[in-house]
Design a protein around this motif. Structure first.
Motif, PDB file in Angstrom:
ATOM      1  N   GLN A 182     -18.643   2.016 -18.731  1.00  0.00           N
ATOM      2  CA  GLN A 182     -19.319   1.018 -19.537  1.00  0.00           C
ATOM      3  C   GLN A 182     -18.316   0.048 -20.145  1.00  0.00           C
ATOM      4  OE1 GLN A 182     -21.717   3.199 -22.388  1.00  0.00           O
ATOM      5  NE2 GLN A 182     -23.498   3.119 -21.033  1.00  0.00           N
ATOM      6  N   ALA A 183     -18.778  -1.127 -20.465  1.00  0.00           N
ATOM      7  CA  ALA A 183     -17.925  -2.109 -21.126  1.00  0.00           C
ATOM      8  C   ALA A 183     -17.334  -1.500 -22.393  1.00  0.00           C
ATOM      9  CB  ALA A 183     -18.715  -3.361 -21.455  1.00  0.00           C
ATOM     10  N   GLY A 184     -16.055  -1.763 -22.594  1.00  0.00           N
ATOM     11  CA  GLY A 184     -15.343  -1.192 -23.725  1.00  0.00           C
ATOM     12  C   GLY A 184     -14.660   0.121 -23.413  1.00  0.00           C
ATOM     13  N   GLY A 185     -14.958   0.673 -22.263  1.00  0.00           N
ATOM     14  CA  GLY A 185     -14.368   1.937 -21.864  1.00  0.00           C
ATOM     15  C   GLY A 185     -12.992   1.766 -21.263  1.00  0.00           C
ATOM     16  N   ALA A 186     -12.455   2.874 -20.762  1.00  0.00           N
ATOM     17  CA  ALA A 186     -11.096   2.881 -20.222  1.00  0.00           C
ATOM     18  C   ALA A 186     -11.027   3.682 -18.926  1.00  0.00           C
ATOM     19  CB  ALA A 186     -10.124   3.471 -21.250  1.00  0.00           C
ATOM     20  N   LEU A 187     -10.089   3.317 -18.108  1.00  0.00           N
ATOM     21  CA  LEU A 187      -9.770   4.048 -16.888  1.00  0.00           C
ATOM     22  C   LEU A 187      -8.268   3.994 -16.692  1.00  0.00           C
ATOM     23  CD1 LEU A 187     -12.467   2.835 -14.313  1.00  0.00           C
ATOM     24  CD2 LEU A 187     -12.257   5.139 -15.246  1.00  0.00           C
ATOM     25  N   LYS A 188      -7.750   4.994 -16.010  1.00  0.00           N
ATOM     26  CA  LYS A 188      -6.337   4.987 -15.647  1.00  0.00           C
ATOM     27  C   LYS A 188      -6.234   5.157 -14.150  1.00  0.00           C
ATOM     28  CE  LYS A 188      -1.831   6.974 -16.783  1.00  0.00           C
ATOM     29  NZ  LYS A 188      -1.099   7.945 -17.649  1.00  0.00           N
ATOM     30  N   LEU A 189      -5.660   4.152 -13.515  1.00  0.00           N
ATOM     31  CA  LEU A 189      -5.450   4.185 -12.077  1.00  0.00           C
ATOM     32  C   LEU A 189      -4.064   4.742 -11.776  1.00  0.00           C
ATOM     33  CD1 LEU A 189      -6.889   0.704 -11.030  1.00  0.00           C
ATOM     34  CD2 LEU A 189      -8.096   2.859 -11.432  1.00  0.00           C
ATOM     35  N   SER A 190      -3.979   5.437 -10.654  1.00  0.00           N
ATOM     36  CA  SER A 190      -2.703   5.967 -10.195  1.00  0.00           C
ATOM     37  C   SER A 190      -2.401   5.425  -8.814  1.00  0.00           C
ATOM     38  CB  SER A 190      -2.748   7.496 -10.141  1.00  0.00           C
ATOM     39  OG  SER A 190      -2.968   8.054 -11.415  1.00  0.00           O
ATOM     40  N   CYS A 191      -1.128   5.280  -8.540  1.00  0.00           N
ATOM     41  CA  CYS A 191      -0.670   4.837  -7.236  1.00  0.00           C
ATOM     42  C   CYS A 191       0.388   5.823  -6.770  1.00  0.00           C
ATOM     43  CB  CYS A 191      -0.096   3.431  -7.324  1.00  0.00           C
ATOM     44  SG  CYS A 191       0.548   2.777  -5.771  1.00  0.00           S
ATOM     45  N   ALA A 192       0.038   6.630  -5.782  1.00  0.00           N
ATOM     46  CA  ALA A 192       0.948   7.648  -5.272  1.00  0.00           C
ATOM     47  C   ALA A 192       1.418   7.267  -3.878  1.00  0.00           C
ATOM     48  CB  ALA A 192       0.250   8.999  -5.247  1.00  0.00           C
ATOM     49  N   THR A 193       2.546   7.831  -3.494  1.00  0.00           N
ATOM     50  CA  THR A 193       3.098   7.520  -2.187  1.00  0.00           C
ATOM     51  C   THR A 193       3.185   8.769  -1.318  1.00  0.00           C
ATOM     52  OG1 THR A 193       5.357   7.918  -2.901  1.00  0.00           O
ATOM     53  CG2 THR A 193       4.499   5.695  -3.168  1.00  0.00           C
ATOM     54  N   SER A 194       3.188   8.525  -0.042  1.00  0.00           N
ATOM     55  CA  SER A 194       3.455   9.591   0.916  1.00  0.00           C
ATOM     56  C   SER A 194       4.259   8.991   2.050  1.00  0.00           C
ATOM     57  CB  SER A 194       2.142  10.192   1.446  1.00  0.00           C
ATOM     58  OG  SER A 194       1.371   9.214   2.107  1.00  0.00           O
ATOM     59  N   GLY A 195       5.172   9.752   2.570  1.00  0.00           N
ATOM     60  CA  GLY A 195       5.976   9.256   3.666  1.00  0.00           C
ATOM     61  C   GLY A 195       6.992   8.216   3.250  1.00  0.00           C
ATOM     62  N   GLY A 196       7.318   8.141   1.980  1.00  0.00           N
ATOM     63  CA  GLY A 196       8.285   7.170   1.507  1.00  0.00           C
ATOM     64  C   GLY A 196       8.509   7.309   0.023  1.00  0.00           C
ATOM     65  N   THR A 197       9.184   6.335  -0.560  1.00  0.00           N
ATOM     66  CA  THR A 197       9.483   6.404  -1.975  1.00  0.00           C
ATOM     67  C   THR A 197       9.258   5.055  -2.637  1.00  0.00           C
ATOM     68  OG1 THR A 197      11.207   6.904  -3.600  1.00  0.00           O
ATOM     69  CG2 THR A 197      11.917   5.895  -1.534  1.00  0.00           C
ATOM     70  N   LEU A 198       8.899   5.122  -3.902  1.00  0.00           N
ATOM     71  CA  LEU A 198       8.738   3.912  -4.704  1.00  0.00           C
ATOM     72  C   LEU A 198       9.908   3.710  -5.650  1.00  0.00           C
ATOM     73  CD1 LEU A 198       4.977   3.896  -5.829  1.00  0.00           C
ATOM     74  CD2 LEU A 198       6.088   2.321  -4.252  1.00  0.00           C
ATOM     75  N   THR A 199      10.827   4.664  -5.666  1.00  0.00           N
ATOM     76  CA  THR A 199      11.844   4.648  -6.703  1.00  0.00           C
ATOM     77  C   THR A 199      12.745   3.416  -6.646  1.00  0.00           C
ATOM     78  OG1 THR A 199      13.282   5.997  -5.314  1.00  0.00           O
ATOM     79  CG2 THR A 199      11.877   7.153  -6.886  1.00  0.00           C
ATOM     80  N   ASN A 200      12.864   2.783  -5.472  1.00  0.00           N
ATOM     81  CA  ASN A 200      13.728   1.614  -5.356  1.00  0.00           C
ATOM     82  C   ASN A 200      12.942   0.330  -5.199  1.00  0.00           C
ATOM     83  OD1 ASN A 200      12.769   2.247  -2.839  1.00  0.00           O
ATOM     84  ND2 ASN A 200      14.616   1.594  -1.762  1.00  0.00           N
ATOM     85  N   ARG A 201      11.669   0.356  -5.581  1.00  0.00           N
ATOM     86  CA  ARG A 201      10.819  -0.822  -5.443  1.00  0.00           C
ATOM     87  C   ARG A 201      10.030  -1.097  -6.710  1.00  0.00           C
ATOM     88  NH1 ARG A 201       9.368  -2.349  -0.054  1.00  0.00           N
ATOM     89  NH2 ARG A 201      10.356  -1.052   1.544  1.00  0.00           N
ATOM     90  N   ALA A 202       9.871  -2.382  -6.971  1.00  0.00           N
ATOM     91  CA  ALA A 202       8.901  -2.754  -8.004  1.00  0.00           C
ATOM     92  C   ALA A 202       7.494  -2.477  -7.455  1.00  0.00           C
ATOM     93  CB  ALA A 202       9.052  -4.233  -8.355  1.00  0.00           C
ATOM     94  N   VAL A 203       6.558  -2.314  -8.362  1.00  0.00           N
ATOM     95  CA  VAL A 203       5.181  -2.017  -7.978  1.00  0.00           C
ATOM     96  C   VAL A 203       4.239  -3.023  -8.626  1.00  0.00           C
ATOM     97  CG1 VAL A 203       3.304  -0.342  -8.084  1.00  0.00           C
ATOM     98  CG2 VAL A 203       5.657   0.436  -7.696  1.00  0.00           C
ATOM     99  N   GLY A 204       3.307  -3.496  -7.858  1.00  0.00           N
ATOM    100  CA  GLY A 204       2.335  -4.448  -8.377  1.00  0.00           C
ATOM    101  C   GLY A 204       0.921  -3.918  -8.251  1.00  0.00           C
ATOM    102  N   TRP A 205       0.080  -4.403  -9.131  1.00  0.00           N
ATOM    103  CA  TRP A 205      -1.352  -4.113  -9.072  1.00  0.00           C
ATOM    104  C   TRP A 205      -2.092  -5.440  -8.886  1.00  0.00           C
ATOM    105  CZ3 TRP A 205      -3.612   0.630  -8.916  1.00  0.00           C
ATOM    106  CH2 TRP A 205      -2.833   1.731  -9.291  1.00  0.00           C
ATOM    107  N   PHE A 206      -3.035  -5.434  -7.990  1.00  0.00           N
ATOM    108  CA  PHE A 206      -3.860  -6.599  -7.713  1.00  0.00           C
ATOM    109  C   PHE A 206      -5.323  -6.152  -7.690  1.00  0.00           C
ATOM    110  CE2 PHE A 206      -0.598  -9.659  -6.405  1.00  0.00           C
ATOM    111  CZ  PHE A 206       0.490  -8.820  -6.245  1.00  0.00           C
ATOM    112  N   ARG A 207      -6.212  -7.120  -7.765  1.00  0.00           N
ATOM    113  CA  ARG A 207      -7.624  -6.775  -7.682  1.00  0.00           C
ATOM    114  C   ARG A 207      -8.387  -7.866  -6.947  1.00  0.00           C
ATOM    115  NH1 ARG A 207      -9.361  -7.478 -14.102  1.00  0.00           N
ATOM    116  NH2 ARG A 207      -9.235  -9.771 -14.180  1.00  0.00           N
ATOM    117  N   GLN A 208      -9.499  -7.468  -6.356  1.00  0.00           N
ATOM    118  CA  GLN A 208     -10.341  -8.417  -5.656  1.00  0.00           C
ATOM    119  C   GLN A 208     -11.791  -8.159  -6.021  1.00  0.00           C
ATOM    120  OE1 GLN A 208      -9.942  -8.542  -1.365  1.00  0.00           O
ATOM    121  NE2 GLN A 208     -10.727 -10.621  -1.322  1.00  0.00           N
ATOM    122  N   ALA A 209     -12.375  -9.129  -6.683  1.00  0.00           N
ATOM    123  CA  ALA A 209     -13.782  -9.052  -7.052  1.00  0.00           C
ATOM    124  C   ALA A 209     -14.628  -9.582  -5.901  1.00  0.00           C
ATOM    125  CB  ALA A 209     -14.026  -9.854  -8.324  1.00  0.00           C
ATOM    126  N   PRO A 210     -15.884  -9.203  -5.841  1.00  0.00           N
ATOM    127  CA  PRO A 210     -16.765  -9.679  -4.765  1.00  0.00           C
ATOM    128  C   PRO A 210     -16.809 -11.202  -4.707  1.00  0.00           C
ATOM    129  CG  PRO A 210     -17.813  -7.899  -5.968  1.00  0.00           C
ATOM    130  CD  PRO A 210     -16.572  -8.248  -6.731  1.00  0.00           C
TER     131      PRO A 210
END
Length: 128
Positions: free
Chosen positions: A12-40
């Motif tokens: 609901q509006a006013g609520g909260a969520l926490k998204l996670s981004c996990a990796t497999s077959g590689g590493t994120l430790t040497n990379r910046a990470v971005g979040w993007f979104r696409q609305a309909p």
């Protein structure tokens, strides 16, 4: 590097969520990470990014003060904490790994073309 975003859902509006981004077959430790979104019916847009060290973060103006990006380098995972969600935040959210050959900058981190790897996206729906 394979990325998987998770944690989306219906809230609901006013609520909260926490998204996670996990990796497999590689590493994120040497990379910046971005979040993007696409609305309909809209183009994918930048939401937030975090540098390799995790010291510096950038957020889009529309989410500034409500969303926080973080990372756990030991667990090779990035997060997007979303508070005070609004119906206009409804979108599919993607995490992405910044190209290792690019030097992260505030401008560069907002460019989708500089990201090498993308997760499959997680749906966030905010009801009014």
């Amino acid at each position: 590097v394979q990325l998987q975003a998770s944690g989306g859902g219906l809230v609901q509006a006013g609520g909260a969520l926490k998204l996670s981004c996990a990796t497999s077959g590689g590493t994120l430790t040497n990379r910046a990470v971005g979040w993007f979104r696409q609305a309909p019916g809209k183009e994918r847009e930048f939401v937030a990014a975090i540098t390799t060290s995790g010291v510096t973060t950038y957020e889009a103006g529309s989410v500034l003060g409500r969303f926080t990006v973080s990372r756990d380098r030991y667990k090779n995972t990035a997060f997007l904490q979303m508070n005070d969600l609004k119906p206009e935040d409804t979108a599919v959210y993607y995490c992405a790994a910044y190209g290792a050959h690019w030097s992260p900058s505030e401008f560069g981190l907002q460019l989708q073309s500089r990201y090498d790897y993308w997760g499959q996206g997680t749906q966030v729906t905010v009801s009014s």
